[in-house]
Write an enzyme that holds these catalytic residues in place. Structure first.
Site, PDB file in Angstrom:
ATOM      1  N   THR A  53      30.310  38.567  34.629  1.00  0.00           N
ATOM      2  CA  THR A  53      29.754  37.465  33.838  1.00  0.00           C
ATOM      3  C   THR A  53      29.189  36.407  34.792  1.00  0.00           C
ATOM      4  O   THR A  53      29.559  36.368  35.965  1.00  0.00           O
ATOM      5  CB  THR A  53      30.828  36.816  32.944  1.00  0.00           C
ATOM      6  N   LYS A 182      30.899  31.299  49.010  1.00  0.00           N
ATOM      7  CA  LYS A 182      31.040  32.579  49.710  1.00  0.00           C
ATOM      8  C   LYS A 182      31.833  32.418  51.003  1.00  0.00           C
ATOM      9  O   LYS A 182      32.601  33.298  51.383  1.00  0.00           O
ATOM     10  CB  LYS A 182      29.658  33.159  50.000  1.00  0.00           C
TER      11      LYS A 182
END
Lengths: 315, 469
Positions: A53, A182
């Site tokens: 998602t 990240k």
């Protein structure tokens, strides 16, 4: 499952039909469902949840609830959803462990390029000192354009948007947030730091002038948005001047990460960043790894032998 | 400042005291963000334990009486603690819901004449689920924007070991932060039930004895609180239990390690894992007396500066223990002998408090709770005797454990000599000695009849009665 409903077939879904339906009607299911998706995930009989998602960096939802429901019902989770991982890295791992299932997310960093697996292998049997890298293809594409065409940031951004390399709202990319998320996932995964997003010092590329870029180029260098993590300087995302010969200094919508180890020195992995097909390949890779671990097989290692990867000392 | 305030059972035992709690929160919390955590009122948890026992035997009449008493206690407290009609109606609605759940559970179990650990936790959790809404009401009446949440609603997730559940620390930290931080930012004061968590599927669990303090420190770590204040009816952590040693002093400062070494410190019993979530982040925990709000109490923190010259900071007595000794000459030099013994204890579900083995290896002694002595000895006999290596299994039930605790013990010579000298001067024999490699704790086993004298002798030998702040 998509935002309007779900398709369940215990004999397997005909993907061609599902894709056709999605293209024609905008949804996979013939009718709209309104039961909460987490409940469906919990109740359905399946072994693995692939959670893809849209990522939410503030709450991690609905990804976090989806994964929690999967773990509760003893399903493995394969995901490329960065939000929940960056916000609740340890919570998700604790839930997976508690329920005796696997959590895999190699596509969360580097898209199809197995940055996390490569980093893990680099640091096994050695001590990881630091990470440096380019983790956002959009920013790198914009900086490369500014460099090549001598244009200002706004013009390069507009070009990137036109060619589909940047979103209509590019702030998550160009302000460095996506890179920071990240970096947090990578640093925690490699046990370099227990820091969260709010511990990262972030500066994006919005303020970069074409003058700076041109000056760097004239000196045989380049401006890149570099994410770095080390024990001394913590977690930082900032535009940095890099030597043109340095392997990290890549062009275009690519990713490159250097892992510096105490004994074996630095190693760099380079590859395409996150895009549809690249991320899909990472999900498939993780799915096969889940299967391999259940079967007790060594899996598809070494995973970093992906196209575009280079090894060896980098400086 | 962001403060988590936890109030024990005596602090919320009556309407008057609940109003006092509201005063404390409003008074000490001015300009601060506060999370309130409360235990059940007074002896309500004991009443519910008794109710569980009656229900599991199918005893209808005592169950009904106890239900009526619990209902009466809380409705009366509400009526006296909250004057405002609107607020009272709101709290009344919450109490009625919980009371009717409690009645259904209790009556159902009584009809069946059995009680699963899961239903038991659902019943036991009602004490906190009834006391906290009243506290919320008293706070609202004082103008504090208070909201009530159960531990599970606040995000505390545990495993499913009902009765003594263990929180999943990382999940709990994440969920509690997501839930409570926005409330605090909006200026609200969350009032959270102590002692209670929920499994991942939402079943209510309890955290075991002293679990409310644990709730407080878990929440503090999740919302990055600046301090935790644990309010109770004692002045703080003490050098010894004042009922045993009248000259015992309140310690003003102490480290997490020292507090952790002392399972029982003075009169205040700590859940063994209470300090774990806060020690990691260095969040100070203050133990304070609700009835003496100006008293600073004890603060548990990193690198305490006070008492740097005192090697020993406290003496604790652990009553109701027993020694099991396994003897056998051929245990000597045989790898795995100890492992087998502990394996048997582990399989029998018996917790070992203290271990001692001489280098000759011909015997090994274990200290267990006295209630587990017979079970442990039987299990060991069945598993080990007749196996050649193990010859005798001996038990000694009339003993007590005494723990001497202090952070500087590891770098100071002569601590054991001082303790042993003081004990032998009283003509007391030490039966067993153990000192962990942390060297912050020296544990001794003495005859039960000598236990109090041992504690007093050590307390005065280290001049703990003259410890000044």
């Amino acid at each position: 499952m998509d935002r309007s409903g779900w398709l369940i077939d215990e004999h397997g879904i005909d993907l061609r039909k599902a894709l056709k339906a999605k293209k024609e009607t905008g949804r996979v299911s013939p009718r709209v469902h309104d039961a909460p998706s987490a409940a469906v995930i919990r109740d359905i009989e399946a072994e693995v949840l692939i959670e893809a998602t849209p990522t939410d960096f503030k709450t991690g939802e609905p990804g976090f609830s989806h994964m929690k429901a999967a773990f509760e019902s003893r399903k493995h989770v394969v995901t490329c959803n960065k939000g929940p991982l960056a916000l609740a890295y340890y919570a998700l791992h604790e839930l997976a462990r508690h329920n005796g299932v696997q959590l895999r997310f190699s596509g969360a960093v580097g898209g199809g390029t197995p940055v996390l697996d490569f980093g893990k292998t680099c640091s096994t049997g050695d001590r990881l000192i630091g990470i440096r890298g380019i983790l956002n293809g959009t920013c790198n594409y914009i900086l490369t354009r500014m460099e090549g065409e001598g244009v200002a940031f706004e013009a390069a951004l507009a070009g990137a948007q036109k060619e589909g390399y940047a979103e209509a709202d590019p702030s998550l990319d160009v302000d460095g947030f996506d890179t920071a998320v990240k970096l947090v996932i990578t640093a925690n995964h490699l046990k370099l730091s227990k820091a969260g997003i709010k511990d990262v010092k972030i500066r994006g590329i919005r303020g970069i002038s074409s003058k700076e870029v041109t000056k760097a180029r004239r000196e045989g260098k380049a401006v890149r948005l570099i994410a770095s993590a080390s024990a001394e300087s913590g977690l930082v995302v900032a535009p940095t001047i890099v030597e043109r010969e340095h392997p990290l200094c890549i062009s275009g919508a690519n990713n490159a990460v250097e892992f510096d180890c105490e004994y074996s020195g630095p190693k760099v992995i380079i590859g395409k960043g996150a895009g549809g097909p690249e991320t899909a390949s990472s999900l498939l890779r993780d799915l096969l790894e889940v299967r391999a671990k259940i079967d007790g097989q060594p899996g598809s290692r070494p995973a970093w032998r992906a196209a575009g990867a280079v090894g060896g000392p980098a400086r | 400042m962001r403060i988590v305030m936890k109030f024990g059972g005596t602090s919320v035992a009556s309407a008057e005291r609940i109003k006092n709690v509201a005063e404390r929160v409003k008074g000490s919390g001015r300009g601060h963000q506060v999370v309130v955590v409360c235990s059940a009122m007074g002896d309500v948890t004991d009443e519910l334990l008794a109710l569980c026992a009656d229900a599991s035997k199918g005893m209808e009449k005592p169950v009904e009486e106890r239900l009526a008493s619990v209902r009466e206690t809380h409705l009366a407290a509400l009526a006296a603690a909250v004057g405002d009609k609107e607020v009272r109606r709101k709290v009344q609605g919450m109490l009625n819901l919980t009371l009717s759940q409690l009645e259904k559970l209790a009556r159902g179990s009584t009809v069946l004449g059995e009680l699963t650990p899961r239903s038991r936790d659902a019943i036991l959790s009602c004490g906190e689920r009834l006391s906290n809404p009243i506290v919320m009401g008293a706070l609202i009446e004082k103008g504090v924007d208070a909201v009530f949440l159960t531990g599970g609603e606040a995000g505390i997730m545990t495993d499913d070991r009902f009765g003594d559940a263990t929180p999943l620390l990382e999940v709990t930290k994440f969920q509690v932060s997501e839930k409570l931080s926005p409330l605090l930012a909006e200026g609200k004061t969350p009032v959270v039930t102590g002692y209670i968590g929920a499994t991942q599927s939402g079943d209510t669990t309890t955290l075991g004895r002293g679990g409310s303090d644990f709730t407080g420190t878990l929440i503090a770590s999740a919302v990055d609180a600046d301090e935790v204040w644990i309010w109770s009816d004692v002045d703080g952590l003490m050098t010894a239990d004042p009922r045993l040693v009248p000259s015992a002093r309140v310690l003003r400062e102490i480290s997490y390690e020292e507090a952790g070494e002392m399972a029982v410190f003075g009169a205040k019993a700590l859940h063994p894992r209470t300090l774990e979530p806060v020690a990691e982040k260095g969040i100070p925990v203050r133990f304070r007396n609700t009835f003496k709000p100006d008293d600073p109490g004890t603060v548990v923190k990193r690198n305490p500066k006070l008492y740097s010259k005192s090697v020993v900071k406290g003496v604790a007595l652990v009553k109701e223990v027993a020694v099991i000794t396994v003897r056998g000459a051929s245990m000597v030099g045989k790898p795995g002998s100890a492992a087998r013994i502990f394996d048997v204890m582990g399989r029998s579900g018996i917790n070992v408090l203290m271990i001692s083995q001489s280098v000759s290896e011909s015997n090994i002694s274990l200290v267990v709770a006295r209630s587990a002595m017979e079970k442990g000895a039987n299990a060991l006999e069945l598993a080990l005797l007749g196996d050649g290596g193990y010859r005798h299994i001996l038990t000694e039930g009339d003993v007590s454990a005494v723990a001497v605790v202090g952070g500087a013990m590891r770098s100071t010579k002569g601590v054991a000599a001082t303790a042993f000298g003081a004990i032998s001067a009283k003509g007391i024999n030490i039966k067993m000695i153990a000192s962990g490699s942390s060297n912050q704790n020296l544990s001794l086993i003495v005859a039960e009849k000598d236990a109090k004298d041992t504690v007093r002798a050590i307390h005065s030998a280290f001049r703990l009665d003259r410890l000044n702040s």
